[in-house]
Design an enzyme around this catalytic site. Structure first.
Site, short mmCIF file in Angstrom:
data_model
loop_
_atom_site.label_atom_id
_atom_site.label_comp_id
_atom_site.label_asym_id
_atom_site.label_seq_id
_atom_site.Cartn_x
_atom_site.Cartn_y
_atom_site.Cartn_z
N ARG A 26 0.67 -1.54 0.33
CA ARG A 26 -0.80 -0.20 -0.34
C ARG A 26 1.05 1.27 -0.07
O ARG A 26 0.95 2.19 1.03
CB ARG A 26 -1.00 0.23 1.24
N ARG A 43 -2.56 6.66 0.88
CA ARG A 43 -3.81 8.20 1.27
C ARG A 43 -2.35 8.63 2.48
O ARG A 43 -3.10 10.00 2.93
CB ARG A 43 -4.82 7.86 2.67
N ARG A 51 -5.82 12.01 -6.55
CA ARG A 51 -7.50 11.25 -6.47
C ARG A 51 -8.49 12.39 -6.06
O ARG A 51 -9.16 11.51 -6.89
CB ARG A 51 -7.31 10.43 -4.44
N ASP A 80 -6.74 -1.63 -8.07
CA ASP A 80 -7.56 -2.59 -6.54
C ASP A 80 -7.96 -3.91 -6.91
O ASP A 80 -7.61 -4.23 -8.30
CB ASP A 80 -8.75 -1.64 -6.13
N TYR A 119 -15.49 -11.09 -1.49
CA TYR A 119 -15.99 -9.44 -1.14
C TYR A 119 -17.07 -10.03 -2.23
O TYR A 119 -18.73 -9.33 -2.18
CB TYR A 119 -15.12 -9.08 -2.26
O1 CP3 Z 1 0.46 0.82 -2.76
C1 CP3 Z 1 -0.12 -0.07 -3.34
O2 CP3 Z 1 -0.25 -1.01 -2.43
C2 CP3 Z 1 -1.01 -0.44 -4.69
C3 CP3 Z 1 -1.88 0.36 -4.55
C4 CP3 Z 1 -3.65 -0.91 -3.95
C5 CP3 Z 1 -4.55 -0.82 -3.95
N1 CP3 Z 1 -5.13 -1.73 -3.17
C6 CP3 Z 1 -5.08 1.30 -3.31
C7 CP3 Z 1 -6.10 1.31 -2.93
C8 CP3 Z 1 -3.69 -2.53 -4.15
C9 CP3 Z 1 -1.65 -3.54 -3.76
C10 CP3 Z 1 -4.35 -2.86 -3.06
C11 CP3 Z 1 -4.79 -4.10 -2.96
C12 CP3 Z 1 -6.15 -4.89 -1.87
N2 CP3 Z 1 -7.26 -3.88 -2.30
C13 CP3 Z 1 -6.13 -5.57 -0.96
C14 CP3 Z 1 -5.12 -6.45 -1.27
C15 CP3 Z 1 -3.72 -6.29 -0.16
C16 CP3 Z 1 -4.35 -5.61 1.50
O3 CP3 Z 1 -3.66 -3.89 1.83
O4 CP3 Z 1 -4.53 -6.51 2.09
C17 CP3 Z 1 -7.81 -5.68 -0.81
C18 CP3 Z 1 -8.03 -6.23 0.67
C19 CP3 Z 1 -8.63 -4.54 -1.08
C20 CP3 Z 1 -9.75 -4.60 -0.85
C21 CP3 Z 1 -9.75 -2.96 -0.97
N3 CP3 Z 1 -9.47 -1.69 -1.42
C22 CP3 Z 1 -10.51 -2.60 0.33
C23 CP3 Z 1 -10.62 -3.25 1.63
C24 CP3 Z 1 -10.13 -0.83 0.51
C25 CP3 Z 1 -10.78 0.12 1.82
C26 CP3 Z 1 -10.23 0.02 2.67
C27 CP3 Z 1 -8.80 0.82 3.53
O5 CP3 Z 1 -7.84 0.78 3.28
O6 CP3 Z 1 -9.58 2.03 2.98
C28 CP3 Z 1 -10.03 -0.66 -0.58
C29 CP3 Z 1 -9.31 0.93 -1.32
C30 CP3 Z 1 -8.28 1.48 -1.65
N4 CP3 Z 1 -7.51 0.54 -2.28
C31 CP3 Z 1 -7.59 2.56 -1.53
C32 CP3 Z 1 -6.38 2.38 -1.70
C33 CP3 Z 1 -5.09 3.43 -2.21
C34 CP3 Z 1 -7.81 3.54 0.01
C35 CP3 Z 1 -8.72 4.31 -1.33
C36 CP3 Z 1 -8.75 5.65 -1.20
O7 CP3 Z 1 -7.97 6.29 -1.84
O8 CP3 Z 1 -9.51 5.92 -0.05
#
Ligand code: CP3
Length: 344
Positions: A23, A27, A36, A73, A151
Site C-alpha cells: 500500500r 493516503r 485522488r 485494486d 467480497y
Molecule cells: O500501493 C499499493 O499497494 C497499490 C495499490 C493497492 C490498492 N489496493 C489501492 C487502494 C493494492 C495492492 C490494493 C490491494 C487490495 N485492495 C487488497 C489486498 C492488499 C491488502 O491490503 O490486504 C485488498 C483487501 C483490497 C480491497 C480494498 N481496497 C479495501 C478493503 C479498501 C478500503 C480499505 C481502505 O484501506 O480504505 C480498498 C481501497 C483502496 N485500495 C485504497 C487504496 C489506496 C484506499 C482508497 C482511497 O484512496 O480512499
C-alpha cells in the site's frame, strides 16, 4: 540494466537488500490525495491510466523504494466480471449484488471475456514502464481467488465471514465453482499484465486467516498455486510472490512453484526462516504500526536483518501502511533497510 529487486526475488546476491511497502501508493502521501481529489473518487483513479501511472510512481520518487507496485485494486476483477462495485468513503468497498446462488455466478463473465475488459490496467502498466527508471521493478498484482470471493459473496468487508462460511460448510460445491471461475479470470488477467510489461507478480490473500488451517489448502492455497504454476510454466523469468496473511499454522504445508513467500507481521520471521527459508526467498514481516516510531522501525529492521543472515530476503511491511503514518517515517524505513544491508 539488472534490477536488484528481480535478482533478490531469485535469491541472487545483491549489493543491498531491496525494499518496498504494501500500500505504498496511498493516503499517507499528500501527493496521492491531490491526484485522488482531481480524479473525483478512487475508482475513477483506477480507471484513468495517466493518473494511476502518476500515483504508482510517487513512492519511487518520494520515498525511494526499489520497486513500484501498480496502482489499482484487487476488486476491479469482480467488477469487470459484471458485479457492481462501489467504494463508499469511510466504509470501503461494496458490491450491491453479491453472489447467492449458481444463477448469480452464471451471470458473470469468465475467462478471457472478463480479463479482456481490464484494458485500463494494461494501459496503466504500459505508461508506467515508459516512465519508471530501468533499475526499478514494477510489481503487478491480483487478489487470491478466496480473498476476492469473500467480497463477491459477502458484498463487503466482513469481520465474521459468516455468509462465505455458511457456503463453505453447507454448499462447498458452489464455493468451489466460484473459486474456479475467478481462478480462470485471474490466470489470464496476470498473463495480460505480464504481456503489458510488469516484472513481478504478487498474489494477495489478505483474508487467508479466515479459513481454518486444515481447510486452507482446499479453499485457497491450491487455487493460488494453480495461478502461480500457470504463470511460472509460461513466464519463468517473472518472479511470483505469494502473500497469504495470518496463517502461521499452515507454514509446514506450504508447497508450489513460486519464488517469494510474503511473511505477514503475526508470523515470527525466525519461524518462517526455519520452515521455508531453504525453499523460498522471504519477504516482509515488519508490523506496519512500527512506522509510527523511527526507533521502533530501526529496531525491527535490524532484527530482521540479523534473523535473515545467510538467507535471501526482501524487506517489506507485514501488511499495508496506514494513512496516518508520517511520510518521513516511511522514508526512514527505506533508508534503514538499505543502511543495514549494504555490503561494506
Ligand atoms: O500501493 C499499493 O499497494 C497499490 C495499490 C493497492 C490498492 N489496493 C489501492 C487502494 C493494492 C495492492 C490494493 C490491494 C487490495 N485492495 C487488497 C489486498 C492488499 C491488502 O491490503 O490486504 C485488498 C483487501 C483490497 C480491497 C480494498 N481496497 C479495501 C478493503 C479498501 C478500503 C480499505 C481502505 O484501506 O480504505 C480498498 C481501497 C483502496 N485500495 C485504497 C487504496 C489506496 C484506499 C482508497 C482511497 O484512496 O480512499
Amino acid at each position: 540494466m539488472s534490477k536488484i529487486f528481480i535478482d533478490a526475488c531469485f535469491g541472487k546476491d545483491t549489493p543491498y537488500t531491496p525494499v518496498w511497502m504494501m500500500r505504498q501508493a496511498g493516503r499517507y502521501l499528500p501527493e496521492y490525495m491531490k491526484v485522488r481529489a482531481e480524479a473525483g473518487n478512487f475508482l475513477n483513479l483506477c480507471h484513468d491510466p495517466k493518473k494511476a501511472c502518476e500515483v504508482t510512481l510517487q513512492p519511487v520518487d518520494i520515498i525511494g523504494v526499489d520497486a513500484a507496485i501498480l496502482f489499482s485494486d484487487i476488486l476491479v476483477v469482480p467488477d469487470e466480471m459484471g458485479m457492481d462495485l462501489e467504494f463508499i468513503t469511510g466504509e470501503g468497498p461494496k458490491f450491491n449484488d453479491p453472489i447467492k446462488n449458481e444463477a448469480d455466478l452464471d451471470r458473470l463473465l469468465g475467462g478471457d471475456e472478463a480479463a479482456s475488459k481490464l484494458t485500463y490496467v494494461y494501459d496503466t502498466i504500459k505508461l508506467i514502464k515508459e516512465q519508471l527508471a530501468d533499475d526499478k521493478a514494477l510489481i503487478g498484482f491480483t487478489g487470491a481467488p478466496w480473498t476476492l470471493a469473500t467480497y463477491m459473496i459477502e458484498g463487503e468487508g466482513t469481520k465474521t465471514y459468516n455468509i462465505c462460511k455458511k457456503m463453505m460448510y453447507s454448499n462447498p460445491e458452489l464455493l468451489h465453482k466460484i473459486l474456479a471461475k475467478v481462478t480462470e479470470v485471474v490466470k489470464l488477467y496476470m498473463e495480460k499484465q505480464i504481456q503489458a510489461g510488469i516484472d513481478v507478480v504478487q498474489i494477495f490473500d489478505s483474508w487467508a486467516a479466515a479459513i481454518e488451517p486444515g481447510m486452507y489448502d482446499e479453499f485457497s492455497w491450491k487455487y493460488m498455486v494453480e495461478i502461480a504454476e500457470y504463470l511460472k510454466e509460461k513466464y519463468p523469468h517473472i518472479p511470483v510472490i505469494m502473500f497469504p496473511k495470518g496463517i502461521p499454522a499452515f507454514l509446514d504445508k506450504v508447497y508450489g512453484n513460486f519464488d517469494v513467500f510474503g511473511v505477514d507481521w503475526s508470523t515470527p520471521m525466525s519461524l518462517a526462516k526455519e520452515k521455508l527459508g531453504d525453499k523460498y526467498v522471504l519477504q516482509g514481516n515488519m508490523e506496519p504500526c512500527r512506522l509510527y516510531s523511527k526507533e521502533a522501525t530501526t529496531k525491527c529492521v535490524e532484527t530482521i536483518q540479523e534473523t535473515m543472515q545467510g538467507k535471501r530476503h526482501i524487506f517489506n511491511l507485514g501488511h499495508g501502511i496506514l494513512p496516518d503514518v508520517p511520510v518521513e517515517n516511511a522514508k526512514h524505513f527505506i533508508n534503514e533497510c538499505h543502511r543495514v544491508s549494504k555490503k561494506a
